[in-house]
Write a protein that holds these residues in place. Structure first.
Motif, mmCIF file in Angstrom:
data_model
loop_
_atom_site.group_PDB
_atom_site.id
_atom_site.type_symbol
_atom_site.label_atom_id
_atom_site.label_comp_id
_atom_site.label_asym_id
_atom_site.label_seq_id
_atom_site.Cartn_x
_atom_site.Cartn_y
_atom_site.Cartn_z
ATOM 1 N N GLU A 49 -38.787 -34.156 23.335
ATOM 2 C CA GLU A 49 -40.042 -34.857 23.072
ATOM 3 C C GLU A 49 -41.261 -34.038 23.475
ATOM 4 N N GLN A 50 -41.181 -33.363 24.629
ATOM 5 C CA GLN A 50 -42.341 -32.620 25.118
ATOM 6 C C GLN A 50 -42.734 -31.483 24.162
ATOM 7 N N THR A 75 -44.079 -32.856 20.812
ATOM 8 C CA THR A 75 -45.473 -33.295 20.931
ATOM 9 C C THR A 75 -46.428 -32.107 20.921
ATOM 10 N N GLN A 106 -38.158 -34.477 15.543
ATOM 11 C CA GLN A 106 -37.634 -34.328 16.901
ATOM 12 C C GLN A 106 -36.121 -34.500 16.902
#
Length: 332
Positions: free
Chosen positions: A59-60, A63, A77
């Protein structure tokens, strides 16, 4: 000896008819030539990626990629590099991005997706890494065939099959008075099988430039030839010389330029992306590449597109023949 007024009028009419004939041919040639140059050169000017499909692990990082690259990429993702790699090998993403350490990004990409698309993905990720002070490790997990170093073989094969099929249909349209309809249809059908097998043999087993299994490669090219020939024949039957010109613009010019073989679909302008997969050359390029590099995924739609153009062309040719007979029957 004097000539009648009617003979003078007939001569003037003949001159006007002849002038219109050669003027229309010159104008058609100018339109086709201008369109060919404008489309091909125009698309090469400054292609920009738009929603380039990239799988990103975690996720990081996803983003950060979305924020840093914006609409240039379409981020998917994924939970692991293996999951992302499966998307790449299936043709659903051009690359998968993973952070192997705080200062290292790993990019596994599909070179078979085309130099423009894979190159754009590499360039975008390099820029993203540079901003973060990280390095990028690259790995081509779906490489091009060794005998297709620039990834252009699909374009040339598709262009050659399309052009030869158009030329045949154009010639048969001009020979309508000399060749019966069923013989014209047999000629186009037989030619489609012959050119499809020949092109698949040369590009496949002989040169090793296209890696799709031979039966599937031949099927794709046979359908492409049939779609091109019967569409050209139908347009010529209904619209005459204007229909032949329209076939050139649609199939050999716009169709091949927007096929995605020279410039990746995700780097084409919006109008070209919208029609790329719907025209026979674009559908054929997708079928050939997907059969060859991406485990045959997403090939039903391209084959259906080719079959639809073929069947629609055949249907309109037969319909034109039927409508031409009605006035003759009514006159008896």
């Amino acid at each position: 000896m004097t000539s009648s007024p009617d003979s003078g009028t007939d001569a003037e009419t003949l001159i006007v008819t002849e002038r219109r004939a050669w003027v229309s041919l010159v104008l058609t040639g100018l339109i086709i030539g201008t369109a060919f140059i404008a489309v091909y050169v125009g698309l090469q000017r400054s292609p920009q990626p738009s929603h380039l499909p990239i799988a990103v692990v975690g996720e990081q990082l996803a983003t950060a990629a979305h924020a840093g690259l914006g609409d240039a990429v379409a981020v998917t993702q994924v939970a692991s590099a293996e999951e992302g790699g499966a998307l790449v090998r299936g043709g659903d993403a051009i690359a998968v991005l993973d952070a192997t350490s705080p200062s290292t990004l790993k990019l596994d990409y599909a070179g078979a997706g085309g130099f423009s698309e894979s190159g754009a993905a590499r360039q975008l990720v390099a820029g993203l890494a540079s901003k973060a002070g990280a390095t990028v490790q690259e790995n081509d997990i779906v490489p091009l065939a060794s005998y297709d170093s620039r990834g252009l073989s699909a374009f040339y094969v598709v262009f050659g099959v399309t052009l030869s099929s158009f030329v045949l249909a154009q010639g048969l349209t001009a020979a309508t008075a000399k060749v019966r309809l069923r013989h014209r249809l047999y000629a186009m059908g037989g030619f489609a099988v012959a050119i499809g097998l020949i092109a698949a043999t040369v590009a496949g087993p002989i040169y090793g430039s296209l890696t799709a299994p031979f039966p599937l490669l031949a099927l794709s090219l046979i359908l492409l030839s049939a779609a091109s020939a019967f569409t050209t024949k139908a347009l010529g039957a209904w619209l005459g010389p204007a229909g032949i010109g329209l076939a050139v613009l649609t199939l050999t010019t716009i169709g091949n330029a927007t096929s995605g073989a020279t410039i990746g679909v995700d780097l084409l302008p919006g109008w070209a992306q919208a029609i790329s997969a719907k025209l026979p050359p674009g559908a054929a390029v997708r079928a050939v590449n997907n059969f060859g590099y991406f485990n045959g995924s997403h090939t039903l739609v391209p084959l259906a597109v080719l079959a639809t153009w073929f069947l629609a062309g055949l249907g309109f040719v037969l319909l034109r023949q039927r409508t031409a007979r009605l006035p003759r029957k009514a006159a008896r």
